[in-house]
Enzyme design. Structure first.
Site, short mmCIF file in Angstrom:
data_model
loop_
_atom_site.label_atom_id
_atom_site.label_comp_id
_atom_site.label_asym_id
_atom_site.label_seq_id
_atom_site.Cartn_x
_atom_site.Cartn_y
_atom_site.Cartn_z
N ASP A 76 3.61 6.09 17.39
CA ASP A 76 2.78 5.61 16.27
C ASP A 76 2.94 4.09 16.20
O ASP A 76 4.03 3.59 15.91
CB ASP A 76 3.27 6.28 14.97
CG ASP A 76 2.51 5.79 13.73
OD1 ASP A 76 1.55 5.02 13.87
OD2 ASP A 76 2.91 6.19 12.62
N THR A 113 -0.32 -11.36 20.00
CA THR A 113 0.32 -10.07 20.28
C THR A 113 -0.70 -9.22 21.03
O THR A 113 -1.88 -9.17 20.68
CB THR A 113 0.81 -9.36 19.00
OG1 THR A 113 -0.29 -9.01 18.18
CG2 THR A 113 1.79 -10.23 18.23
N THR A 124 1.63 2.04 14.07
CA THR A 124 1.48 1.45 12.73
C THR A 124 2.70 0.57 12.40
O THR A 124 3.84 1.02 12.51
CB THR A 124 1.38 2.56 11.66
OG1 THR A 124 0.45 3.54 12.10
CG2 THR A 124 0.93 1.99 10.31
N ASP A 172 3.32 -5.94 12.20
CA ASP A 172 4.08 -6.43 11.03
C ASP A 172 5.54 -6.67 11.40
O ASP A 172 6.16 -7.64 10.95
CB ASP A 172 3.99 -5.42 9.88
CG ASP A 172 2.56 -5.27 9.39
OD1 ASP A 172 1.78 -6.23 9.52
OD2 ASP A 172 2.22 -4.18 8.89
N GLY A 176 1.34 -1.42 3.83
CA GLY A 176 0.67 -2.66 3.43
C GLY A 176 1.31 -3.79 4.25
O GLY A 176 2.52 -3.82 4.43
N LYS A 177 0.47 -4.68 4.71
CA LYS A 177 0.98 -5.70 5.64
C LYS A 177 2.02 -6.61 4.99
O LYS A 177 3.01 -6.97 5.62
CB LYS A 177 -0.19 -6.50 6.20
CG LYS A 177 -1.05 -5.62 7.09
CD LYS A 177 -2.24 -6.32 7.66
CE LYS A 177 -3.18 -5.30 8.29
NZ LYS A 177 -2.60 -4.53 9.38
N ALA A 214 0.64 -3.04 24.04
CA ALA A 214 1.58 -2.58 25.07
C ALA A 214 1.76 -3.61 26.18
O ALA A 214 2.64 -3.47 27.04
CB ALA A 214 1.09 -1.27 25.65
N SER A 241 9.55 2.79 9.74
CA SER A 241 9.78 2.80 11.19
C SER A 241 10.39 1.48 11.70
O SER A 241 10.74 1.36 12.86
CB SER A 241 8.47 3.07 11.94
OG SER A 241 7.59 1.97 11.79
N ASN A 260 0.82 -1.21 0.00
CA ASN A 260 0.00 0.00 0.00
C ASN A 260 0.85 1.25 0.00
O ASN A 260 1.95 1.28 0.58
CB ASN A 260 -0.89 0.07 1.26
CG ASN A 260 -1.97 -0.99 1.25
OD1 ASN A 260 -2.36 -1.49 0.20
ND2 ASN A 260 -2.45 -1.35 2.43
P1 ATP Z 1 -0.62 -2.58 14.60
O1 ATP Z 1 -1.90 -2.95 13.86
O2 ATP Z 1 -0.75 -1.33 15.45
O3 ATP Z 1 0.57 -2.59 13.74
P2 ATP Z 1 -1.17 -5.05 15.93
O4 ATP Z 1 -2.51 -4.72 16.49
O5 ATP Z 1 -1.10 -5.97 14.77
O6 ATP Z 1 -0.34 -3.74 15.63
P3 ATP Z 1 -0.07 -5.29 18.56
O7 ATP Z 1 -0.44 -6.45 19.38
O8 ATP Z 1 -0.71 -3.98 18.89
O9 ATP Z 1 -0.26 -5.71 17.03
O10 ATP Z 1 1.51 -5.04 18.63
C1 ATP Z 1 2.45 -6.01 18.17
C2 ATP Z 1 3.63 -6.04 19.12
O11 ATP Z 1 4.24 -4.74 19.12
C3 ATP Z 1 3.27 -6.32 20.57
O12 ATP Z 1 3.23 -7.71 20.82
C4 ATP Z 1 4.41 -5.63 21.30
O13 ATP Z 1 5.54 -6.48 21.33
C5 ATP Z 1 4.71 -4.42 20.41
N1 ATP Z 1 3.99 -3.23 20.87
C6 ATP Z 1 2.78 -2.79 20.48
N2 ATP Z 1 2.42 -1.68 21.14
C7 ATP Z 1 3.44 -1.39 21.97
C8 ATP Z 1 3.69 -0.35 22.93
N3 ATP Z 1 2.80 0.61 23.16
N4 ATP Z 1 4.87 -0.38 23.61
C9 ATP Z 1 5.80 -1.35 23.37
N5 ATP Z 1 5.62 -2.35 22.49
C10 ATP Z 1 4.46 -2.38 21.80
O1 RIB Z 2 -0.24 -3.08 9.44
C1 RIB Z 2 -0.04 -1.75 9.06
C2 RIB Z 2 -0.51 -1.55 7.65
O2 RIB Z 2 -1.90 -1.75 7.59
C3 RIB Z 2 -0.29 -0.16 7.12
O3 RIB Z 2 0.98 0.00 6.52
C4 RIB Z 2 -1.43 0.04 6.15
O4 RIB Z 2 -1.05 -0.02 4.81
C5 RIB Z 2 -2.43 -1.07 6.47
O5 RIB Z 2 -2.51 -1.98 5.48
#
Ligand code: ATP
Ligand code: RIB
Length: 323
Positions: free
Chosen positions: A251, A224, A253, A257, A37-38, A227, A298, A9
């Site tokens: 952030d 996962t 995001t 992944d 994009g994932k 935090a 990032s 994406n």
């Molecule tokens: P996103 O969609 O935001 O990319 P997600 O929902 O797929 O993430 P999360 O479980 O939120 O996945 O985060 C993945 C991993 O990132 C967590 O298991 C943790 O190790 C790390 N992580 C996420 N948020 C935090 C945070 N606020 N501080 C430190 N580590 C974090």
């Molecule tokens: O997992 C993060 C991704 O989800 C972003 O980069 C965005 O493109 C959405 O697909």
């Protein structure tokens, strides 16, 4: 080799002090465009986190579609800059996938237009996996048609590859044969709740949710938990929790992944890490991602994770390392 099947994406990421109310217009503090994009993010995570010398060659091939537009060309160039093999990224007659990512100090919200990602075909999968062997890994998410992910997992299983699924964004119910063909599943809290009906919020519910995945035939489960870190189970001996490192989160995001890419690289592929160690490596890598803005950009390199690890050992920065 790790084959990543998934989305690419063009992320338009907008930083806001807060979400606008209905009918309200507010000014953004920043706006950036970048690779997202994932599928792309997970492929970049694998490439950036691979500490082996460049002479070894790319460790990851992405199977994806982008449009024949400026964004598509730019995103392919960014993938290549990050040492992702793009031999199987096809340019098609549809617009490149786009994600509008809104980031506030509280959370992020994402709107995705699938575009070219929606047109992946079985022959894309067949062509890419033609040279794959049982030493290789297939990693999928669900930002592409579900039946293509299911087909790829089935083909990979026939070849004897290791298969990993990050069921994101979640689609319910997942067909039984997806579970049957997946070795490692890595859902977040929302996906876990949607797929098992269990909200993993404490030890008992985490265990119950992981068991639900085992009952469907998946051997390794990693939840996962944002935090709160991650919970993991190999269905037999290992049942553990890894707390997240405390960082200044700007952030999130790409956190999921980064975690999934790091795990796919460290555990089945490099094979020098135990399941627990691979999850710890993934937790450390993801903690760096959340402290920076953007998606693929990032994601840290192996050297940056190493540096963090050294600081943990030397300085004791409060990371609760339970290994
Ligand atoms: P996103 O969609 O935001 O990319 P997600 O929902 O797929 O993430 P999360 O479980 O939120 O996945 O985060 C993945 C991993 O990132 C967590 O298991 C943790 O190790 C790390 N992580 C996420 N948020 C935090 C945070 N606020 N501080 C430190 N580590 C974090
Ligand atoms: O997992 C993060 C991704 O989800 C972003 O980069 C965005 O493109 C959405 O697909």
């Amino acid at each position: 080799m790790i084959y990543v099947l998934g989305s690419v994406n063009n992320d338009i990421s907008i930083e806001l002090p807060r979400m606008p109310k209905k009918g309200e217009t507010i000014s953004a503090e920043n706006c950036r465009m970048g690779l997202g994009g994932k599928g792309a993010n997970q492929a970049v995570a694998i490439a950036k986190l691979d500490y082996r010398p460049q002479e070894v060659g790319a460790s990851v091939k992405l199977i994806a579609h982008v449009g024949k537009d400026a964004a598509g060309a730019e995103l392919i160039a960014k993938l290549q800059e990050n040492r992702v093999d793009t031999e199987f990224v096809r340019k098609v007659n549809r617009a490149t996938g786009t994600a509008i990512v809104t980031v506030t100090p509280k959370d992020n919200r994402i709107i995705v237009y699938g575009g070219a990602n929606s047109g992946l075909t079985k022959s894309d999968v067949d062509e890419a996996l033609e040279g794959a062997t049982s030493a290789d890994t297939l990693l999928c998410q669900l930002e592409i048609p579900l039946y293509i992910a299911a087909y790829a997992l089935r083909r990979a299983r026939q070849i004897g590859m290791t298969t990993i699924l990050n069921p994101s964004p979640v689609k319910t119910p997942l067909p039984d044969d997806i579970y049957y063909n997946v070795d490692i599943i890595v859902p977040n809290e929302t996906e876990t709740q949607a797929l098992t009906g269990i909200n993993p919020q404490d030890r008992d519910s985490e265990i119950a949710a992981m068991r639900a995945f085992h009952m469907r035939g998946v051997q390794y489960v990693v939840l996962t938990l944002g935090a709160r870190g991650a919970a993991m189970s190999d269905g037999a001996y290992i049942f553990d929790r890894i707390p997240a490192r405390k960082v200044n989160t700007v952030d999130t995001t790409g956190a999921g992944d980064t975690f999934v890419g790091a795990l796919a690289l460290a555990y089945p592929h490099i094979g020098m890490y135990s399941f627990k160690e691979a999850c710890l490596f993934a937790t450390r890598a993801a903690s760096i991602t959340v402290s920076r803005y953007g998606a693929a950009e990032s994601i840290p390199t192996a050297a940056e994770v190493d540096e963090l690890y050294c600081n943990v050992i030397e300085g004791g920065d409060g990371f609760d390392d339970r290994f």
